[in-house]
Design an enzyme around this catalytic site. Structure first.
Site, PDB file in Angstrom:
ATOM      1  N   ARG A 116     -10.576  -0.131  -5.024  1.00 19.04           N
ATOM      2  CA  ARG A 116     -11.022  -0.658  -3.737  1.00 19.04           C
ATOM      3  C   ARG A 116     -12.485  -0.272  -3.514  1.00 19.04           C
ATOM      4  O   ARG A 116     -12.990   0.676  -4.116  1.00 19.04           O
ATOM      5  CB  ARG A 116     -10.169  -0.089  -2.601  1.00 19.04           C
ATOM      6  CG  ARG A 116      -8.678  -0.370  -2.722  1.00 19.04           C
ATOM      7  CD  ARG A 116      -7.900   0.338  -1.624  1.00 19.04           C
ATOM      8  NE  ARG A 116      -6.463   0.053  -1.664  1.00 19.04           N
ATOM      9  CZ  ARG A 116      -5.574   0.794  -2.303  1.00 19.04           C
ATOM     10  NH1 ARG A 116      -5.960   1.892  -2.960  1.00 19.04           N
ATOM     11  NH2 ARG A 116      -4.288   0.469  -2.294  1.00 19.04           N
TER      12      ARG A 116
ATOM     13  N   LYS B  56      -5.426   5.291  -0.714  1.00 19.50           N
ATOM     14  CA  LYS B  56      -4.901   5.343   0.651  1.00 19.50           C
ATOM     15  C   LYS B  56      -3.952   6.521   0.805  1.00 19.50           C
ATOM     16  O   LYS B  56      -3.230   6.871  -0.119  1.00 19.50           O
ATOM     17  CB  LYS B  56      -4.181   4.031   0.988  1.00 19.50           C
ATOM     18  CG  LYS B  56      -5.138   2.848   1.177  1.00 19.50           C
ATOM     19  CD  LYS B  56      -4.387   1.609   1.611  1.00 19.50           C
ATOM     20  CE  LYS B  56      -5.353   0.465   1.907  1.00 19.50           C
ATOM     21  NZ  LYS B  56      -4.645  -0.755   2.342  1.00 19.50           N
TER      22      LYS B  56
ATOM     23  N   HIS C  19     -13.208  -7.313  -3.027  1.00 19.04           N
ATOM     24  CA  HIS C  19     -11.756  -7.493  -3.050  1.00 19.04           C
ATOM     25  C   HIS C  19     -11.352  -8.618  -3.993  1.00 19.04           C
ATOM     26  O   HIS C  19     -10.280  -8.554  -4.623  1.00 19.04           O
ATOM     27  CB  HIS C  19     -11.208  -7.769  -1.651  1.00 19.04           C
ATOM     28  CG  HIS C  19      -9.711  -7.839  -1.618  1.00 19.04           C
ATOM     29  ND1 HIS C  19      -8.917  -6.719  -1.765  1.00 19.04           N
ATOM     30  CD2 HIS C  19      -8.857  -8.893  -1.510  1.00 19.04           C
ATOM     31  CE1 HIS C  19      -7.644  -7.077  -1.730  1.00 19.04           C
ATOM     32  NE2 HIS C  19      -7.580  -8.392  -1.573  1.00 19.04           N
TER      33      HIS C  19
ATOM     34  N   ARG D  22     -11.146  -7.161  -7.357  1.00 23.36           N
ATOM     35  CA  ARG D  22      -9.880  -6.415  -7.473  1.00 23.36           C
ATOM     36  C   ARG D  22      -8.733  -7.395  -7.723  1.00 23.36           C
ATOM     37  O   ARG D  22      -7.861  -7.155  -8.561  1.00 23.36           O
ATOM     38  CB  ARG D  22      -9.654  -5.618  -6.182  1.00 23.36           C
ATOM     39  CG  ARG D  22      -8.317  -4.859  -6.086  1.00 23.36           C
ATOM     40  CD  ARG D  22      -8.332  -3.987  -4.837  1.00 23.36           C
ATOM     41  NE  ARG D  22      -7.013  -3.545  -4.391  1.00 23.36           N
ATOM     42  CZ  ARG D  22      -6.397  -2.449  -4.824  1.00 23.36           C
ATOM     43  NH1 ARG D  22      -6.969  -1.710  -5.754  1.00 23.36           N
ATOM     44  NH2 ARG D  22      -5.227  -2.099  -4.339  1.00 23.36           N
TER      45      ARG D  22
ATOM     46  N   HIS E  73      -0.840   0.795  -5.329  1.00 19.38           N
ATOM     47  CA  HIS E  73       0.061   0.279  -4.299  1.00 19.38           C
ATOM     48  C   HIS E  73       1.273   1.188  -4.161  1.00 19.38           C
ATOM     49  O   HIS E  73       1.748   1.764  -5.139  1.00 19.38           O
ATOM     50  CB  HIS E  73       0.538  -1.131  -4.657  1.00 19.38           C
ATOM     51  CG  HIS E  73      -0.494  -2.183  -4.442  1.00 19.38           C
ATOM     52  ND1 HIS E  73      -0.457  -3.414  -5.063  1.00 19.38           N
ATOM     53  CD2 HIS E  73      -1.612  -2.196  -3.669  1.00 19.38           C
ATOM     54  CE1 HIS E  73      -1.492  -4.136  -4.678  1.00 19.38           C
ATOM     55  NE2 HIS E  73      -2.203  -3.427  -3.829  1.00 19.38           N
TER      56      HIS E  73
ATOM     57  N   TYR F 151      -0.254 -10.908  -6.064  1.00 17.43           N
ATOM     58  CA  TYR F 151      -1.153 -11.307  -7.140  1.00 17.43           C
ATOM     59  C   TYR F 151      -0.465 -12.153  -8.198  1.00 17.43           C
ATOM     60  O   TYR F 151      -1.101 -12.610  -9.140  1.00 17.43           O
ATOM     61  CB  TYR F 151      -1.759 -10.069  -7.820  1.00 17.43           C
ATOM     62  CG  TYR F 151      -2.596  -9.220  -6.902  1.00 17.43           C
ATOM     63  CD1 TYR F 151      -3.875  -9.614  -6.523  1.00 17.43           C
ATOM     64  CD2 TYR F 151      -2.113  -8.009  -6.395  1.00 17.43           C
ATOM     65  CE1 TYR F 151      -4.640  -8.846  -5.662  1.00 17.43           C
ATOM     66  CE2 TYR F 151      -2.878  -7.231  -5.543  1.00 17.43           C
ATOM     67  CZ  TYR F 151      -4.137  -7.654  -5.183  1.00 17.43           C
ATOM     68  OH  TYR F 151      -4.889  -6.889  -4.332  1.00 17.43           O
TER      69      TYR F 151
END
Length: 293
Positions: free
Chosen positions: A144, A168, A238, A241, A264, A273
């Site tokens: 990211r 994250k 993004h 990515r 994730h 995706y």
């Protein structure tokens, strides 16, 4: 009560400072609206007042997606107040999010990626090498934008060809680096080390003034280079990515492996995706299946 909430997000929920700052801004915007229009405190606001705020945001032209994010921040705050028994009812308990049309993220094609590296000029200056490294890191690791910005020199192990990133909720993951990135990395670090002044010494990617790169600069770099190679409307970090994940899946990569590389927490997030991967499989199927001859 905002400061205890911020501490809760940082210390208990382990959210990144970037995410916490977004929550804080959203809640402060609502606080200002309340004071200006109702002279009320956020802790005693009712749903009618919140709905009025939501309408005002929509009337300003703010997208439903952004409005939902702001309301989500506010909802998290009220859940926190419930948790610490500061309030006994969440005014957003029965709120339904605004409808959002699904955006189709169109990745760059493999040819467009190749065009950026083959045709465009990445000179051996500090900025040329830095920009090339940024694009290579995005496309080769799928990180990211905020993860890229936060990379420190100590996060890179050149001998093992690995990169450590903090994702994250402070979730750490180690990613493999291609040999081509190591070559660019070594050249860039040589140029970085001879900058006249470096303020942010710990960080890998700097401006020519020696400070850590920032979000708008990263976006500008990607947009500028890919504007020369692609006619797609959206050209952003993004999308790179997205391209990374899509191209891996097109080449037969395991969905779980791509999930881990992207950082994730669930497969559901990674499955967005797969639609491009399925499109590619349909082409292969149509060309290869004996009954289609």
């Amino acid at each position: 009560m905002l400061n205890p909430f911020i501490d809760y997000l940082l210390l208990e929920k382990k959210y990144s400072p970037h995410t916490v700052n977004a929550y804080k801004k959203d809640i402060e915007v609502f606080q200002e609206y309340l004071k200006e229009n109702f002279q009320d405190n956020i802790n005693v606001a009712n749903y009618s007042q919140i709905r009025s705020w939501i309408i005002s945001l929509v009337e300003k032209g703010i997208s439903n997606r952004s409005v939902n994010r702001k309301v989500s921040s506010l909802n998290s705050y009220y859940k926190f107040l419930m948790k610490i028994e500061e309030i006994d009812k969440n005014p957003l308990a029965k709120h339904k999010a605004l409808k959002v049309s699904k955006k189709v993220q169109v990745p760059f094609s493999e040819k467009e990626i190749e065009k950026v590296f083959e045709i465009l000029n990445f000179d051996n200056s500090f900025e040329g090498l830095r920009n090339k490294l940024i694009i290579e890191l995005f496309y080769s690791t799928g990180i990211r934008r905020i993860e890229l910005i936060q990379i420190k020199l100590e996060d890179i192990d050149i001998s093992q060809k690995t990169l450590k990133v903090l994702g994250k909720r402070n979730k750490e993951r180690v990613l493999p680096l291609l040999s081509s990135i190591i070559v660019t990395l070594k050249k860039y670090i040589q140029e970085r080390n001879v900058l006249e002044q470096i303020s942010d010494k710990d960080y890998l990617l700097l401006t020519k003034k020696g400070v850590k790169i920032y979000e708008t600069l990263v976006y500008r770099i990607i947009n500028n280079y890919f504007s020369e190679a692609s006619t797609k409307v959206k050209k952003s970090p993004h999308i790179l990515r997205h391209s990374f994940a899509t191209h891996l899946l097109n080449q037969g990569a395991d969905l779980n492996a791509v999930k881990e590389l992207l950082g994730h927490s669930s497969l559901a997030a990674t499955q967005i995706y797969t639609h491009n991967s399925i499109a590619e499989l349909k082409k292969v199927y149509a060309k290869s299946h004996p009954r289609n001859k």
